[in-house]
Scaffold this motif. Sequence first.
Motif, PDB file in Angstrom:
ATOM      1  N   GLU A  28       0.873  -1.080  -0.083  1.00  0.00           N
ATOM      2  CA  GLU A  28      -0.073  -0.055  -0.129  1.00  0.00           C
ATOM      3  C   GLU A  28       0.793   1.327  -0.030  1.00  0.00           C
ATOM      4  O   GLU A  28       0.754   2.263  -0.650  1.00  0.00           O
ATOM      5  CB  GLU A  28      -0.705  -0.008   1.259  1.00  0.00           C
ATOM      6  N   GLN A  32       1.384   4.283  -2.895  1.00  0.00           N
ATOM      7  CA  GLN A  32       1.262   5.799  -2.688  1.00  0.00           C
ATOM      8  C   GLN A  32       2.574   6.522  -3.027  1.00  0.00           C
ATOM      9  O   GLN A  32       2.692   7.816  -3.466  1.00  0.00           O
ATOM     10  CB  GLN A  32       0.897   5.930  -1.129  1.00  0.00           C
ATOM     11  N   ALA A 129      -5.450   6.034  -6.455  1.00  0.00           N
ATOM     12  CA  ALA A 129      -6.236   5.992  -5.055  1.00  0.00           C
ATOM     13  C   ALA A 129      -7.190   4.761  -5.047  1.00  0.00           C
ATOM     14  O   ALA A 129      -7.368   4.151  -4.159  1.00  0.00           O
ATOM     15  CB  ALA A 129      -6.860   7.474  -4.923  1.00  0.00           C
ATOM     16  N   ASN A 130      -7.889   4.558  -6.136  1.00  0.00           N
ATOM     17  CA  ASN A 130      -8.984   3.496  -6.544  1.00  0.00           C
ATOM     18  C   ASN A 130      -8.119   2.151  -6.257  1.00  0.00           C
ATOM     19  O   ASN A 130      -8.607   1.160  -5.683  1.00  0.00           O
ATOM     20  CB  ASN A 130      -9.574   3.526  -7.710  1.00  0.00           C
ATOM     21  N   ARG A 132      -5.326   1.552  -4.669  1.00  0.00           N
ATOM     22  CA  ARG A 132      -4.717   1.266  -3.229  1.00  0.00           C
ATOM     23  C   ARG A 132      -6.097   0.925  -2.180  1.00  0.00           C
ATOM     24  O   ARG A 132      -5.512   0.168  -1.349  1.00  0.00           O
ATOM     25  CB  ARG A 132      -4.320   2.728  -2.752  1.00  0.00           C
ATOM     26  N   THR A 133      -7.175   1.823  -2.476  1.00  0.00           N
ATOM     27  CA  THR A 133      -8.160   1.290  -1.751  1.00  0.00           C
ATOM     28  C   THR A 133      -8.729  -0.100  -1.733  1.00  0.00           C
ATOM     29  O   THR A 133      -8.972  -0.694  -0.904  1.00  0.00           O
ATOM     30  CB  THR A 133      -9.414   2.200  -2.125  1.00  0.00           C
ATOM     31  N   HIS A 136      -6.256  -2.020   0.225  1.00  0.00           N
ATOM     32  CA  HIS A 136      -6.615  -2.128   1.572  1.00  0.00           C
ATOM     33  C   HIS A 136      -7.907  -2.839   1.840  1.00  0.00           C
ATOM     34  O   HIS A 136      -7.892  -3.425   3.236  1.00  0.00           O
ATOM     35  CB  HIS A 136      -6.828  -0.427   1.896  1.00  0.00           C
ATOM     36  N   GLN A 137      -8.963  -2.660   1.149  1.00  0.00           N
ATOM     37  CA  GLN A 137     -10.110  -3.120   1.563  1.00  0.00           C
ATOM     38  C   GLN A 137      -9.991  -4.899   1.474  1.00  0.00           C
ATOM     39  O   GLN A 137     -10.524  -5.636   1.930  1.00  0.00           O
ATOM     40  CB  GLN A 137     -11.268  -2.817   0.595  1.00  0.00           C
ATOM     41  N   ASP A 140      -8.357  -5.877   4.446  1.00  0.00           N
ATOM     42  CA  ASP A 140      -9.308  -5.570   5.645  1.00  0.00           C
ATOM     43  C   ASP A 140     -10.333  -6.891   5.613  1.00  0.00           C
ATOM     44  O   ASP A 140     -10.659  -7.503   6.409  1.00  0.00           O
ATOM     45  CB  ASP A 140      -9.998  -4.526   5.229  1.00  0.00           C
ATOM     46  N   GLN A 149     -17.178  -7.622   1.826  1.00  0.00           N
ATOM     47  CA  GLN A 149     -16.494  -6.630   1.450  1.00  0.00           C
ATOM     48  C   GLN A 149     -15.627  -7.109   0.428  1.00  0.00           C
ATOM     49  O   GLN A 149     -15.251  -6.505  -0.508  1.00  0.00           O
ATOM     50  CB  GLN A 149     -15.365  -6.276   2.794  1.00  0.00           C
ATOM     51  N   SER A 156     -15.605  -3.531  -7.683  1.00  0.00           N
ATOM     52  CA  SER A 156     -14.800  -2.307  -7.753  1.00  0.00           C
ATOM     53  C   SER A 156     -13.794  -2.359  -8.961  1.00  0.00           C
ATOM     54  O   SER A 156     -13.239  -1.239  -9.714  1.00  0.00           O
ATOM     55  CB  SER A 156     -13.950  -1.856  -6.603  1.00  0.00           C
TER      56      SER A 156
END
Length: 243
Positions: A28, A32, A129-130, A132-133, A136-137, A140, A149, A156
């Motif tokens: 991640e 960035q 950003a998408n 990376r999200t 991350h998700q 998670d 999720q 996505s």
Amino acid sequence: MSEHTNKQFDADLESVRSQFLQMGGLVEAMIQEAIDALASGDLSLVEKVREREKEVNRHEVEIDESISRILARHQPTAIDLRMLMAVSKMLTDMERSGDEAEKVATVARRIHEAELRHIPVIELRHMAANVRTMLHQALDAFARLDPIQAAAVVRSDKEVDKEWKGALRHLITYMIEDPRTISRAIDMIFIARALERIGDHAKNMSERVIYMVKGADVRHTGVKNTERQARGDEDSEEPQQDQ
């Protein structure tokens, strides 16, 4: 299995899970930093990405070895076995995501060191950003054993695919209208493609989370079926490709 063996088994599983999440956190950060290097021209970020890539590779080898030891010593079954199998596959996707982030950083360095004025103006930070999200998700969902999720991450990926195609169209237009931008436009295409691949890897990992929790292999079955399997719908339709 004795109580001592049980405790050791649980500790070994937790170690694999924790180290994989650490590895994901590194990737991640790499995404960035790579995109920040592209936007700002701060080439010290490129070196940070490269150092993190070495750590990611070390984690991959260590986790792989840990999984092999656990399988040999404890012969796990059911969800524990699925978790180890899933992580074993997810390791490859995570390591490749790190590779793609390093590629972005390397191209960012090439763009800024060239100091050429003819750089196509195209916004890739939103796409970065998408993905990376998504990553991350996916992590998670893995940490919380959340198939819902995970299914959302799979959906996505379609938006990221649209962004990739849109970026490609814009960059081709730049090259046609101003041949001076061709070299830099190709570099930007390379970056956009790397980001799209990270999205693919995050999707793959999310599909593995669903397999881990639900025991259902949702690869290549379409988003709607993936969402049904994640919810545990009894009347899941036959797998089919969908939008």
